[in-house]
Design an enzyme around this catalytic site. Structure first.
Site: not given
Length: 376
Positions: A262, A266, A298
């Protein structure tokens, strides 16, 4: 045909690196990383100005603290990723736990303050159809690097890898099948993903055991503990891999994999990224000299972040771990230096498949970036 072309192109083409987490479809079989970021995938790729902002973060007075790993996720994240698996997935977890493939996270926490989990003992015997007895796997926590568990320190011939957050387990199971002489520990907090992996393992093991049973359609089933089979070199930890690292002896692993984590794009969420000063120190402690950390992502933001953290930790060059032992708090000081491996090792050696998540990213215009850091 198009999917096969994508896979063949990725696996055979030169690596994109700095030198240049279901077996069947459905809502309950979606990659956890994809679930969390399906509404914000475009944010995972930053422009050059964002890249510079990350690299200059140390010179900013109000920068986000990046030294500590925050394992407790926000409530909104838990609502998305923390859901329970299907009844079938939960039953598979229960069955495979009983067969000796799953480490019970709750039991493992019992001895973490005074003991560590011996990797050598964990793989000393193949699964025997009985649950793993955690008490038999624990060794006294070391006060100093030289007091590392002798079994794990001396067993240099055993090649042990840890994958943090294996998602749907495609990379984990592909590696375990391709390199049966190596041992693999897979950690994941997402119950549907854990259930899917264990279902695949269970089906493959049962099918193989039936094939080697006595001929002529006999109902005889061989003793699992006496039969070599696929995935006997895999153990699953249903929990946070970074926390598991804190329970392992120093210099007990040969490699740590982190594939498509993950990215938490932000700025306010950077503390939840897996790679932090603290987690890099912990990885360096458990890796054997010459052991490597591998990253596939990625998300440009996460790739740059990882590069920044490893470069900064490498400049410090020291890892300190405090391990409470009984009523005494001792500090284990391990001198760790990192060097980036360029070019990154061939992905066939550690990332031999194109997962569904990676394939989806390629189709959406993202490309896979790889990093490898060696403990010197």
């Amino acid at each position: 045909m198009q999917q096969d072309a994508i896979k063949n192109d990725v696996l055979s083409s030169p690596l994109r690196s700095s030198d240049e987490t279901s077996s069947s479809p459905g809502q309950d079989h979606v990659d956890s990383s994809e679930q969390i970021h399906k509404d914000g995938a475009d944010n995972s790729i930053l422009d050059s100005s964002s890249h510079n902002a990350i690299m200059e973060e140390d010179n900013t007075e109000n920068r986000h603290t990046i030294s500590d790993y925050v394992s407790k996720k926000p409530k909104w994240w838990k609502r998305i990723a923390g859901r329970r698996g299907t009844p079938g997935q939960r039953k598979a977890i229960s069955r495979m736990t009983e067969r000796g493939y799953v480490l019970s996270s709750s039991k493992l926490l019992i001895g973490k303050h005074r003991h560590q989990l011996s990797v050598c003992k964990l793989f000393a015997h193949r699964p025997n159809g009985k649950p793993i007895c955690i008490e038999d796997m624990l060794v006294p926590a070391a006060h100093h690097e030289s007091e590392t568990c002798r079994d794990d320190r001396d067993n240099n011939d055993q090649y042990v890898c840890l994958e943090i957050g294996f998602g749907q387990g495609e990379v984990l199971l592909a590696n375990a099948s391709k390199f049966p002489e190596r041992c693999y520990i897979g950690s994941e907090i997402h119950q549907p993903g854990i259930g899917n992996v264990l279902l695949r393992m269970e089906r493959a093991i049962d099918q193989e055991m039936m094939m080697i049973s006595s001929p002529s359609g006999s109902s005889f089933i061989p003793d699992e503990s006496q039969t070599a089979h696929t995935y006997e070199n895999v153990r699953i930890y249903p929990g946070d891999g970074v926390k598991l690292i804190g329970m392992l002896p120093s210099m007990s692993l040969n490699a740590v994999y982190l594939t498509f984590p993950d990215p938490w794009p932000k700025e306010d969420d950077h503390g939840w990224r897996v790679i932090q000063d603290e987690s890099v120190h912990a990885i360096g402690r458990v890796l054997k000299p010459g052991g490597c950390f591998y990253l596939a992502t990625d998300a440009v933001c996460f790739y740059d972040w990882t590069m920044h953290i490893f470069q900064r930790v490498s400049s410090v060059g020291k890892c300190e771990e405090t391990i409470p032992n009984a009523n005494v708090t001792a500090t284990v000081t391990v001198t760790v230096q990192w060097e980036q491996v360029l070019p990154c090792p061939d992905r066939a050696e550690w990332l031999p498949v194109v997962s569904k998540y990676e394939e989806k990213g390629i189709a959406e215009g993202r490309h896979t970036m790889l990093q490898c850091w060696r403990r010197v």
